[in-house]
Design a protein around this motif. Sequence first.
Motif, short mmCIF file in Angstrom:
data_model
loop_
_atom_site.label_atom_id
_atom_site.label_comp_id
_atom_site.label_asym_id
_atom_site.label_seq_id
_atom_site.Cartn_x
_atom_site.Cartn_y
_atom_site.Cartn_z
N GLN A 94 30.40 32.06 40.17
CA GLN A 94 29.05 32.24 39.64
C GLN A 94 28.00 31.58 40.51
N LEU A 95 28.31 30.41 41.04
CA LEU A 95 27.36 29.71 41.91
C LEU A 95 27.17 30.46 43.22
N ALA A 96 28.26 30.96 43.78
CA ALA A 96 28.16 31.71 45.03
C ALA A 96 27.32 32.97 44.84
N LYS A 97 27.50 33.64 43.71
CA LYS A 97 26.68 34.82 43.43
C LYS A 97 25.21 34.43 43.23
N TYR A 98 24.96 33.31 42.61
CA TYR A 98 23.59 32.84 42.44
C TYR A 98 22.91 32.68 43.80
N TYR A 99 23.67 32.18 44.78
CA TYR A 99 23.12 31.98 46.11
C TYR A 99 23.05 33.27 46.93
N GLY A 100 23.55 34.37 46.38
CA GLY A 100 23.44 35.65 47.06
C GLY A 100 24.60 35.99 47.97
N ALA A 101 25.74 35.35 47.77
CA ALA A 101 26.91 35.61 48.62
C ALA A 101 27.74 36.77 48.08
N GLU A 102 28.55 37.34 48.95
CA GLU A 102 29.55 38.33 48.57
C GLU A 102 30.86 37.58 48.35
N VAL A 103 31.45 37.74 47.18
CA VAL A 103 32.58 36.89 46.78
C VAL A 103 33.88 37.67 46.70
N THR A 104 34.91 37.12 47.36
CA THR A 104 36.28 37.59 47.19
C THR A 104 37.04 36.54 46.42
N ALA A 105 37.61 36.93 45.29
CA ALA A 105 38.34 36.01 44.43
C ALA A 105 39.84 36.18 44.63
N VAL A 106 40.54 35.07 44.81
CA VAL A 106 42.00 35.09 44.95
C VAL A 106 42.61 34.49 43.69
N CYS A 107 43.40 35.31 42.99
CA CYS A 107 44.04 34.88 41.74
C CYS A 107 45.17 35.84 41.44
N SER A 108 45.84 35.68 40.29
CA SER A 108 46.88 36.63 39.90
C SER A 108 46.24 37.85 39.25
N ARG A 109 46.98 38.97 39.24
CA ARG A 109 46.43 40.23 38.73
C ARG A 109 45.97 40.11 37.28
N GLY A 110 46.63 39.29 36.51
CA GLY A 110 46.25 39.14 35.12
C GLY A 110 44.87 38.56 34.91
N ASN A 111 44.30 37.96 35.95
CA ASN A 111 42.98 37.36 35.85
C ASN A 111 41.89 38.16 36.57
N PHE A 112 42.24 39.36 37.02
CA PHE A 112 41.25 40.19 37.73
C PHE A 112 40.03 40.48 36.87
N GLU A 113 40.27 40.86 35.63
CA GLU A 113 39.15 41.22 34.75
C GLU A 113 38.21 40.04 34.56
#
Length: 306
Positions: free
Chosen positions: A176-195
Amino acid sequence: MKAVICTNYGPPEVLKIQEVDRPTPKDHEVLIKILAASAHIGDTRIRKADPLLVRLLFGMLKPKKNLILGLEVSGVIEAVGKDVQSFKPGDEVFGLTGFRGGCAEYICLPGKVEQGTGEKKGMVVLKPGHLSHEEAAVVPSGALTALKNLQKANIRSGQKVLIYGASGSLGTYAIQLAKYYGAEVTAVCSRGNFELVRSLGADQVIDYTVEDFTASETRYDIVYDAVIKSKAAQCQKILTPNGIFVNNSRLAKIEEADFLFIKSLLEDHKLKPVVDRTYALKEIVKAHRYVDTGRKKGNVAITIGR
């Protein structure tokens, strides 16, 4: 008052609810009736004495007498010292405890923070009215740590940011903070947490259980390892020439201005806490067991005094 005492180093069962003396505020302090706290991974590390540095700070063979865990709290001010001008009884506040122990019915914290002392001595600010105490209690440590990492990386609009451990406490705030600053975000997590991570603003997602994110062909301006499970050398190949790797180490001190900034984002609905589960104080052992699984999404809250 009731408090969670860490009686030994070890599994969650070393935590016991005991009666201890209720604190009395000094002239510069406020007395807070705690209504919610969190089961933070930092608390579990103290409980397990992992890393060993914990023993130097809290006791070598066993924790110091009446060691109360709890890094963050939310509650209502019950009394103020004579030198406190910023708060009054009845104010709803949330804050960092400075390792003074938030899993208890009461705590005394500074009514005014001296520069550079907030992490050690604790700090409080007024709670945003739209947040429950359970929601507010899980904000300070995670949100401020994520903020200091992104500040260290000098985040700017238009940058590409990869967050490893994106579905945990630090990761959900970092997205959320990275998006606030206007960045493009790639999230690394398990598939169950994609949503979940997509709902927080992630532009791309990588399932670490089937794909090695360090083998990505994309180059990132910032790689933030929020779970401290990778190495800078591993991530160097996915960084741009001037990219930076951060992992919660060697961060600048948290200042009151940082906390007020986080509070403003909460009030503007540009930042929100993710609460996975909520436990009563008497269920503190269950709460720590769950945190120990490493599967929590966002944060775990503890309800106190209600």
